[in-house]
Design a protein around this motif. Structure first.
Motif, PDB file in Angstrom:
ATOM      1  N   TYR A  17     -18.309  57.121  14.675  1.00 50.95           N
ATOM      2  CA  TYR A  17     -17.068  58.284  14.850  1.00 50.95           C
ATOM      3  C   TYR A  17     -16.164  58.019  14.980  1.00 50.95           C
ATOM      4  O   TYR A  17     -15.297  58.975  14.761  1.00 50.95           O
ATOM      5  CB  TYR A  17     -17.514  59.095  16.400  1.00 50.95           C
ATOM      6  CG  TYR A  17     -19.141  59.145  16.401  1.00 50.95           C
ATOM      7  CD1 TYR A  17     -19.662  60.286  15.493  1.00 50.95           C
ATOM      8  CD2 TYR A  17     -20.027  58.858  17.259  1.00 50.95           C
ATOM      9  CE1 TYR A  17     -21.101  60.605  15.664  1.00 50.95           C
ATOM     10  CE2 TYR A  17     -21.037  58.498  17.714  1.00 50.95           C
ATOM     11  CZ  TYR A  17     -21.435  60.153  16.412  1.00 50.95           C
ATOM     12  OH  TYR A  17     -22.915  60.021  16.984  1.00 50.95           O
ATOM     13  N   ALA A  42     -15.521  67.612  18.600  1.00 46.61           N
ATOM     14  CA  ALA A  42     -17.356  67.526  17.798  1.00 46.61           C
ATOM     15  C   ALA A  42     -18.053  66.589  18.421  1.00 46.61           C
ATOM     16  O   ALA A  42     -18.950  66.148  18.744  1.00 46.61           O
ATOM     17  CB  ALA A  42     -17.448  67.936  16.803  1.00 46.61           C
ATOM     18  N   ASN A  43     -17.041  65.751  17.681  1.00 51.50           N
ATOM     19  CA  ASN A  43     -17.590  64.426  17.188  1.00 51.50           C
ATOM     20  C   ASN A  43     -17.952  62.918  19.138  1.00 51.50           C
ATOM     21  O   ASN A  43     -18.786  62.888  19.735  1.00 51.50           O
ATOM     22  CB  ASN A  43     -17.185  63.136  16.709  1.00 51.50           C
ATOM     23  CG  ASN A  43     -17.532  62.950  15.456  1.00 51.50           C
ATOM     24  OD1 ASN A  43     -16.511  63.264  14.209  1.00 51.50           O
ATOM     25  ND2 ASN A  43     -18.765  63.863  15.272  1.00 51.50           N
ATOM     26  N   VAL A  45     -18.500  65.043  21.579  1.00 50.36           N
ATOM     27  CA  VAL A  45     -20.027  65.303  21.956  1.00 50.36           C
ATOM     28  C   VAL A  45     -20.835  64.439  21.723  1.00 50.36           C
ATOM     29  O   VAL A  45     -21.869  64.168  22.594  1.00 50.36           O
ATOM     30  CB  VAL A  45     -19.949  66.566  22.124  1.00 50.36           C
ATOM     31  CG1 VAL A  45     -21.720  67.211  22.364  1.00 50.36           C
ATOM     32  CG2 VAL A  45     -18.997  67.891  22.595  1.00 50.36           C
ATOM     33  N   ASP A  46     -21.143  64.111  20.280  1.00 49.84           N
ATOM     34  CA  ASP A  46     -22.106  63.292  20.216  1.00 49.84           C
ATOM     35  C   ASP A  46     -22.362  62.039  21.008  1.00 49.84           C
ATOM     36  O   ASP A  46     -22.592  60.961  21.047  1.00 49.84           O
ATOM     37  CB  ASP A  46     -22.118  63.210  18.180  1.00 49.84           C
ATOM     38  CG  ASP A  46     -21.755  64.296  17.469  1.00 49.84           C
ATOM     39  OD1 ASP A  46     -22.534  65.367  18.531  1.00 49.84           O
ATOM     40  OD2 ASP A  46     -21.704  63.997  16.936  1.00 49.84           O
ATOM     41  N   VAL A  47     -20.809  61.466  20.982  1.00 50.95           N
ATOM     42  CA  VAL A  47     -21.385  60.656  21.599  1.00 50.95           C
ATOM     43  C   VAL A  47     -21.559  60.557  23.301  1.00 50.95           C
ATOM     44  O   VAL A  47     -21.698  58.827  23.619  1.00 50.95           O
ATOM     45  CB  VAL A  47     -19.420  59.715  22.211  1.00 50.95           C
ATOM     46  CG1 VAL A  47     -18.717  58.146  22.813  1.00 50.95           C
ATOM     47  CG2 VAL A  47     -18.592  59.358  21.176  1.00 50.95           C
ATOM     48  N   LEU A  49     -23.337  62.309  23.949  1.00 45.53           N
ATOM     49  CA  LEU A  49     -24.719  62.900  24.184  1.00 45.53           C
ATOM     50  C   LEU A  49     -25.734  61.047  23.692  1.00 45.53           C
ATOM     51  O   LEU A  49     -27.141  60.590  24.298  1.00 45.53           O
ATOM     52  CB  LEU A  49     -25.552  63.674  23.054  1.00 45.53           C
ATOM     53  CG  LEU A  49     -25.239  64.828  22.951  1.00 45.53           C
ATOM     54  CD1 LEU A  49     -25.631  65.707  21.677  1.00 45.53           C
ATOM     55  CD2 LEU A  49     -25.916  65.282  24.251  1.00 45.53           C
ATOM     56  N   ASP A  50     -25.106  60.289  22.863  1.00 47.86           N
ATOM     57  CA  ASP A  50     -25.456  58.980  22.735  1.00 47.86           C
ATOM     58  C   ASP A  50     -25.348  58.064  23.648  1.00 47.86           C
ATOM     59  O   ASP A  50     -25.941  56.886  24.565  1.00 47.86           O
ATOM     60  CB  ASP A  50     -25.129  58.868  21.606  1.00 47.86           C
ATOM     61  CG  ASP A  50     -24.729  59.413  20.111  1.00 47.86           C
ATOM     62  OD1 ASP A  50     -26.045  59.514  19.661  1.00 47.86           O
ATOM     63  OD2 ASP A  50     -23.727  58.608  19.270  1.00 47.86           O
ATOM     64  N   GLU A  52     -26.048  58.899  27.486  1.00 44.34           N
ATOM     65  CA  GLU A  52     -26.882  59.377  28.021  1.00 44.34           C
ATOM     66  C   GLU A  52     -28.470  58.855  27.457  1.00 44.34           C
ATOM     67  O   GLU A  52     -29.207  58.403  28.144  1.00 44.34           O
ATOM     68  CB  GLU A  52     -27.014  61.153  27.597  1.00 44.34           C
ATOM     69  CG  GLU A  52     -25.672  62.066  28.650  1.00 44.34           C
ATOM     70  CD  GLU A  52     -25.678  63.276  28.478  1.00 44.34           C
ATOM     71  OE1 GLU A  52     -25.871  64.086  29.633  1.00 44.34           O
ATOM     72  OE2 GLU A  52     -26.857  63.926  27.115  1.00 44.34           O
ATOM     73  N   GLU A  53     -28.150  58.626  25.747  1.00 47.94           N
ATOM     74  CA  GLU A  53     -29.886  57.910  25.468  1.00 47.94           C
ATOM     75  C   GLU A  53     -29.010  57.213  25.722  1.00 47.94           C
ATOM     76  O   GLU A  53     -31.179  56.397  26.034  1.00 47.94           O
ATOM     77  CB  GLU A  53     -29.388  58.693  23.918  1.00 47.94           C
ATOM     78  CG  GLU A  53     -31.139  58.077  23.277  1.00 47.94           C
ATOM     79  CD  GLU A  53     -31.075  58.433  21.767  1.00 47.94           C
ATOM     80  OE1 GLU A  53     -31.632  57.929  21.234  1.00 47.94           O
ATOM     81  OE2 GLU A  53     -30.609  60.113  21.325  1.00 47.94           O
TER      82      GLU A  53
END
Length: 84
Positions: A17, A42-43, A45-47, A49-50, A52-53
């Motif tokens: 990102y 926006a990215n 948020v992706d970070v 989520l990643d 969390e996973e």
């Protein structure tokens, strides 16, 4: 897991990102995701989520709002892992 290991794992998560390779190469706890690495919101948020996973944690909205730099990300990950 020590702080340096977590930083290395965090670097792997944020690498796709980033828009400033130079800042990424010298990443420290004080590196800001938006201003230094130029990760857009926006990215970011992706970070999150990643993260969390990867760590099997849930990051609440208040923590998300604070996660703007490497240091706060490390603190939040550590706190959430200790709550498990």
């Amino acid at each position: 897991m020590n702080k340096q290991e977590t930083i290395e794992q965090l670097k792997e998560i944020i690498k796709p990102y980033i828009h400033n390779q130079e800042a990424f190469d010298i990443l420290t706890e004080n590196t800001d995701f938006i201003n230094d690495l130029r990760i857009n919101s926006a990215n970011l948020v992706d970070v999150i989520l990643d993260i969390e996973e990867k760590y099997k944690i849930v990051i609440d909205n208040e923590s998300m709002e604070r996660m703007l730099d490497v240091k706060s990300a490390l603190e939040i990950i550590e706190t959430k892992l200790s709550e498990k």
